[in-house]
Design an enzyme around this catalytic site. Structure first.
Site, mmCIF file in Angstrom:
data_model
loop_
_atom_site.group_PDB
_atom_site.id
_atom_site.type_symbol
_atom_site.label_atom_id
_atom_site.label_comp_id
_atom_site.label_asym_id
_atom_site.label_seq_id
_atom_site.Cartn_x
_atom_site.Cartn_y
_atom_site.Cartn_z
ATOM 1 N N ASP A 1 59.994 32.414 38.252
ATOM 2 C CA ASP A 1 59.476 31.918 36.990
ATOM 3 C C ASP A 1 60.631 31.429 36.108
ATOM 4 O O ASP A 1 61.536 32.192 35.774
ATOM 5 C CB ASP A 1 58.716 33.056 36.294
ATOM 6 N N ARG B 1 60.928 30.664 32.995
ATOM 7 C CA ARG B 1 61.151 31.321 31.694
ATOM 8 C C ARG B 1 61.940 32.625 31.872
ATOM 9 O O ARG B 1 62.878 32.908 31.142
ATOM 10 C CB ARG B 1 59.806 31.620 31.033
ATOM 11 N N ARG C 1 40.353 17.870 43.240
ATOM 12 C CA ARG C 1 41.747 17.522 43.494
ATOM 13 C C ARG C 1 42.011 17.777 44.968
ATOM 14 O O ARG C 1 41.859 18.912 45.444
ATOM 15 C CB ARG C 1 42.675 18.384 42.645
ATOM 16 N N HIS D 1 51.730 15.168 43.578
ATOM 17 C CA HIS D 1 51.705 15.096 42.101
ATOM 18 C C HIS D 1 51.384 13.686 41.615
ATOM 19 O O HIS D 1 51.745 13.316 40.489
ATOM 20 C CB HIS D 1 53.070 15.493 41.483
ATOM 21 N N ASN E 1 39.999 22.514 41.673
ATOM 22 C CA ASN E 1 41.288 22.430 42.356
ATOM 23 C C ASN E 1 41.418 23.682 43.225
ATOM 24 O O ASN E 1 41.738 24.756 42.736
ATOM 25 C CB ASN E 1 42.390 22.365 41.289
ATOM 26 N N GLY F 1 56.950 21.972 37.672
ATOM 27 C CA GLY F 1 56.093 23.144 37.477
ATOM 28 C C GLY F 1 56.519 24.183 38.498
ATOM 29 O O GLY F 1 57.719 24.309 38.787
ATOM 30 N N ASN F 2 55.571 24.899 39.096
ATOM 31 C CA ASN F 2 55.952 25.764 40.217
ATOM 32 C C ASN F 2 56.408 24.891 41.377
ATOM 33 O O ASN F 2 57.353 25.201 42.081
ATOM 34 C CB ASN F 2 54.790 26.655 40.618
ATOM 35 N N ARG G 1 60.224 27.317 46.584
ATOM 36 C CA ARG G 1 60.482 26.391 47.706
ATOM 37 C C ARG G 1 61.913 25.873 47.651
ATOM 38 O O ARG G 1 62.430 25.578 46.581
ATOM 39 C CB ARG G 1 59.518 25.194 47.627
ATOM 40 N N GLU H 1 46.319 16.235 34.508
ATOM 41 C CA GLU H 1 45.751 15.794 35.784
ATOM 42 C C GLU H 1 44.229 15.909 35.774
ATOM 43 O O GLU H 1 43.531 15.091 36.370
ATOM 44 C CB GLU H 1 46.337 16.650 36.914
ATOM 45 N N ILE I 1 57.600 23.385 33.210
ATOM 46 C CA ILE I 1 59.034 23.448 32.888
ATOM 47 C C ILE I 1 59.444 22.209 32.091
ATOM 48 O O ILE I 1 60.086 22.308 31.044
ATOM 49 C CB ILE I 1 59.882 23.560 34.182
ATOM 50 N N GLY I 2 59.041 21.046 32.574
ATOM 51 C CA GLY I 2 59.419 19.785 31.919
ATOM 52 C C GLY I 2 58.930 19.720 30.481
ATOM 53 O O GLY I 2 59.599 19.176 29.602
HETATM 54 P P1 ADP Z 1 51.912 24.804 38.321
HETATM 55 O O1 ADP Z 1 52.803 23.954 39.166
HETATM 56 O O2 ADP Z 1 51.453 26.045 39.002
HETATM 57 O O3 ADP Z 1 50.822 24.021 37.597
HETATM 58 P P2 ADP Z 1 53.104 24.917 35.681
HETATM 59 O O4 ADP Z 1 53.150 23.447 35.492
HETATM 60 O O5 ADP Z 1 52.193 25.704 34.818
HETATM 61 O O6 ADP Z 1 52.895 25.356 37.177
HETATM 62 O O7 ADP Z 1 54.604 25.458 35.430
HETATM 63 C C1 ADP Z 1 54.946 26.777 35.600
HETATM 64 C C2 ADP Z 1 56.432 26.924 35.277
HETATM 65 O O8 ADP Z 1 56.657 26.542 33.907
HETATM 66 C C3 ADP Z 1 56.934 28.357 35.416
HETATM 67 O O9 ADP Z 1 58.165 28.371 36.108
HETATM 68 C C4 ADP Z 1 57.140 28.774 33.975
HETATM 69 O O10 ADP Z 1 58.151 29.736 33.822
HETATM 70 C C5 ADP Z 1 57.566 27.452 33.343
HETATM 71 N N1 ADP Z 1 57.468 27.527 31.880
HETATM 72 C C6 ADP Z 1 56.363 27.626 31.120
HETATM 73 N N2 ADP Z 1 56.714 27.753 29.799
HETATM 74 C C7 ADP Z 1 58.075 27.740 29.760
HETATM 75 C C8 ADP Z 1 59.049 27.828 28.711
HETATM 76 N N3 ADP Z 1 58.694 27.975 27.442
HETATM 77 N N4 ADP Z 1 60.347 27.752 29.053
HETATM 78 C C9 ADP Z 1 60.729 27.613 30.331
HETATM 79 N N5 ADP Z 1 59.870 27.518 31.359
HETATM 80 C C10 ADP Z 1 58.556 27.580 31.088
#
Ligand code: ADP
Length: 409
Positions: free
Chosen positions: A291, A293, A99, A188, A20, A218-219, A249, A394, A340-341
């Site tokens: 972020d 978290r 990807r 996605h 990727n 996610g991000n 974004r 994925e 996040i989800g």
């Molecule tokens: P990408 O789109 O780069 O693959 P990810 O799917 O890994 O990103 O998601 C990253 C996001 O998930 C970040 O904003 C991170 O803070 C959030 N995240 C990861 N663990 C937690 C958690 N325990 N609580 C809240 N948000 C989280």
């Protein structure tokens, strides 16, 4: 990616190197297509900078390799080849799966890479130049380094090619579509496809007979309306900037902002692109972090703008989900996935609470339990519509698509 239940799994041990490529990064993993098992995984980052490096995880151990200054994708892939050989991981490799972010209208499913496919990706890359260029670089570097292996391209946009014109056309002069391909493509796709299939299994329904709304958070974040296993609408557009509030974004904004920024604030196109892609979203509102978290922790500690950023994120997400009841009319499950989800019980609860009118509710304990890669139904037993957490994978979809294409050769 022709059917939505997971494709028939290949039988023998079949490992696929999944790549990727981003503009300055390269995520990689070797996945056993039979079961999604990850043999090795890693990330090459800051490629082309003064301090590029590769970190990887193998048999529970984490290792970091520093690359020389300015080394980029080709050198990172060369180092990866060495790594794979050192650990004798090349024996079972059957393919490289790439990807690819943008397949335009050329690709409705994954494709074995040949000159025609490269030309198609190249065409589509005018729609997402940064990603497209990196994807092509990844493919050519992998072709040079793994000359004996078939290369398969798996497109983030392919799953959404089932959308109807009504959903994918913008209200712009029609010629922009016919002559320049300006339309909604959505991204996605592999994730939305995967979680729909897995959720159908979880709730004991056929995906072809189910209506789902999947929120990949996610991000980058997007929502997809999935009717009978097919994408009928999605929130990302021509580019991954559209739709929801994301880490950095903006998601949807008033297009009139462009005029305001250029005429009143003297922004040029590059500055606007930067503002909307890199300085907005959770980061822009909270003035703290992109972020989730970090934002959640700050909000709990009383940081007002962090709390506001979370509220806007959730409100916009809930609104988008509600809008997808128009194409779906009925809903079997709302699916949460992505970093996040899958992990943020706070965001899930905030969103579900705003969607009670869809028959959704949130079981507090089930919501807390669904984290760290656990799938599960997080609505109560009496909810008319299920809320589900489903970890995405994925890489496995890419490995399976590659293995299935190689099987046909
Ligand atoms: P990408 O789109 O780069 O693959 P990810 O799917 O890994 O990103 O998601 C990253 C996001 O998930 C970040 O904003 C991170 O803070 C959030 N995240 C990861 N663990 C937690 C958690 N325990 N609580 C809240 N948000 C989280």
């Amino acid at each position: 990616m022709e059917t939505v239940s997971m494709p028939t799994t290949p039988s023998k041990s079949q490992h696929v190197l999944v790549l990727n490529c981003g503009s300055s990064s390269l995520k990689f993993a070797i996945i056993d297509a039979n079961n999604g098992h990850e043999i090795i995984s890693g990330l090459a980052e800051r490629l082309g900078s003064d301090t590029p490096s590769i970190k990887y995880k193998y048999q529970g151990n984490k290792t970091i390799i520093d690359l020389s200054a300015n080394q980029a994708h080709a050198e990172a892939i060369n180092t990866l080849v060495g790594l794979i050989k050192d650990h004798n991981l090349d024996e079972h490799l059957i393919a490289v799966g790439h990807r690819v972010v943008h397949g335009g209208e050329h690709f409705t499913k994954s494709a074995l890479v040949d000159d025609k496919v490269i030309a198609g990706i190249s065409d589509a890359s005018s729609l997402a130049p940064l990603h497209g260029h990196a994807n092509l670089l990844g493919i050519s570097s992998a072709q040079a380094s793994f000359a004996g292996l078939p290369q398969v391209a798996v497109f983030d946009t392919a799953f959404h090619q089932t959308m109807d014109k009504v959903a994918y056309l913008y209200a712009l002069p029609y010629k922009l579509y016919t002559e320049h391909g300006v339309r909604r493509y959505g991204m996605h796709g592999t994730s939305h496809y995967y979680v729909a299939g897995q959720t159908a299994k979880l709730i004991g329904k056929q995906v072809e007979q189910s209506n789902f709304i999947s929120a990949h958070l996610g991000n980058g974040c997007s929502v997809c309306a999935i009717k009978g296993g097919k994408s009928v609408d999605t929130s990302m557009g021509l580019t991954p900037l559209a739709g929801l509030v994301m880490g950095t974004r903006s998601g949807d904004i008033d297009p009139g902002l462009f005029n305001f920024l250029t005429t009143q604030l003297n922004y040029d196109a590059k500055q606007i692109d930067n503002l909307l892609n890199k300085e907005s979203g959770l980061l822009g509102i909270s003035e703290l972090s992109n972020d989730c978290r970090t934002i959640e922790e700050a909000a709990v500690a009383g940081h007002e703008k962090a709390a506001l950023a979370l509220d806007i994120f959730c409100y916009r997400l809930a609104k988008q989900i509600a809008a997808y009841m128009v194409p779906l009319q009925t809903l079997d499950a709302l699916i949460f996935t992505g970093g996040i989800g899958e992990n943020s019980d706070i965001i899930r609860e905030k969103v579900i609470t705003q969607l009670a009118f869809l028959g959704l509710d949130c079981d507090k304990q089930a919501n807390l339990d669904a984290r760290f890669g656990n799938e599960g139904v997080i609505s109560s037993a009496t909810a008319a519509t299920k809320a589900v957490v489903m970890p995405t994978n994925e890489e496995w979809v890419i490995a399976l698509d590659a293995a299935n294409i190689v099987k046909e050769l």
